[in-house]
Design an enzyme around this catalytic site. Sequence first.
Site, PDB file in Angstrom:
ATOM      1  N   SER A   1      12.844  -8.962  -4.843  1.00  0.00           N
ATOM      2  CA  SER A   1      12.441  -8.227  -6.037  1.00  0.00           C
ATOM      3  C   SER A   1      12.332  -9.085  -7.296  1.00  0.00           C
ATOM      4  O   SER A   1      11.635  -8.704  -8.227  1.00  0.00           O
ATOM      5  CB  SER A   1      13.391  -7.059  -6.285  1.00  0.00           C
TER       6      SER A   1
ATOM      7  N   HIS B   1       9.728  -3.164  -1.884  1.00  0.00           N
ATOM      8  CA  HIS B   1       8.507  -3.630  -2.567  1.00  0.00           C
ATOM      9  C   HIS B   1       7.353  -3.904  -1.608  1.00  0.00           C
ATOM     10  O   HIS B   1       6.271  -4.275  -2.044  1.00  0.00           O
ATOM     11  CB  HIS B   1       8.796  -4.891  -3.378  1.00  0.00           C
TER      12      HIS B   1
ATOM     13  N   LYS C   1       8.860   3.488  -5.901  1.00  0.00           N
ATOM     14  CA  LYS C   1       7.977   2.365  -6.247  1.00  0.00           C
ATOM     15  C   LYS C   1       6.543   2.719  -5.871  1.00  0.00           C
ATOM     16  O   LYS C   1       5.962   3.578  -6.514  1.00  0.00           O
ATOM     17  CB  LYS C   1       8.538   1.097  -5.626  1.00  0.00           C
TER      18      LYS C   1
END
Length: 386
Positions: free
Chosen positions: A181, A209, A239
Amino acid sequence: MSGFDDIPALLQERRTNNLYRQRRIVESPQARLITVNGRELLNLCSNDYLGLASDERVQQAFIDGAKKWGVGSGASHLVAGHTRAHHDLEEQLAAFTGRARALLFSSGYAANLGVINGLLGSRDAVFEDKLNHASLLDGGLLSRAHFKRFRHTDYDQLAGQLNALKDSGGRKLVVSDGVFSMDGDLCNLDALTRVAKQNNAWVMIDDAHGFGVIGDEGEGIVGADRCDSVQVLMGTLGKAFGTHGAFVAGSEELIETLIQQARTFIYTTALPSAVAVATTASLRIVRSEHWRREKLQSLIAQFRDGAGELGLSMLPSDTPIQPVLLGSETRALEVAGRLEDLGVLVVAIRPPTVPPGTARIRITLTANHTEADINHLLNALKQAVQ
Ligand SMILES: *Cc1c(COP(=O)(O)O)cnc(C)c1O
């Protein structure tokens, strides 16, 4: 003396060392432009990678979900809070990841604490990449398992650590971010799973991610073909999915074990069903609208070309996470401040989030950005780093 008397001095020390953290109040929805302190800024620090947080269809699904199910879920999943909406989403996430089952958690942080603690106790061992997300590290520490960290993506060191415990008898779990990240690079799944297998360890990948962004349908870095080598797959919904919460996917036995033992699953109120309904809508978009990933990749390439020409100190990342290394906390804050003056919002990332001397600004790109936005960002960076 209460023992708390040093609090004012400690806060002041943080300020002096440029480590003080402050929130900014955002006055608009998550989008490419956001309003902060009455000013519209180009938002380059959102994890809304596919631009779905404010998507009309996802919003409508959320509204419909709230009308149908109400707002609060009223109880935990094991009591009376687990609705058909949650259950349908879990089935769709299982199909999406190619796993037998999936289990919803109220956040990624909670999922990571719950999974590691649900699987490990004091007779076991956990092995973590040094750059793992804080929630994975906290999960490992809280579990009271023997806790080892290996240098970032150094699987030879991992092999040595595993080998040193080969006669220990307990469970061994190797834990890594899929996409890191703060650096935007990937773990090496082939190398990691090989070492784990040789040492009878299980592998847990947190692909917060990677989901939505990587893979043909946004299935992340761990394909369905890796069910046997990545036993625990975790993803977040806040996300690229643009909603909220998290999930863990894996075998029937894994999920049943977590339902029995993951305390952050058991002792907390279920996510609102409307969030599950909205996520079901967003999952459909994630899988089918390939143009979002393609656009993101082209913006990433445009940014990296331009940043290379400016001679910026970049890390080797092909993901939407694009850090620019600046070194000191002061320098990172200064550059972020100048960018904000130029209408560009990025965050300065400082120790302890990253190692001392590697303070940086972290730029995150989304499918909502335009080519012109990237040019604007590059121009602003050129001025800000002078
Ligand atoms: C954001 C993130 C989390 C935490 O997820 P939340 O849903 O925000 O609590 C966990 N792991 C990684 C790698 C993340 O980036």
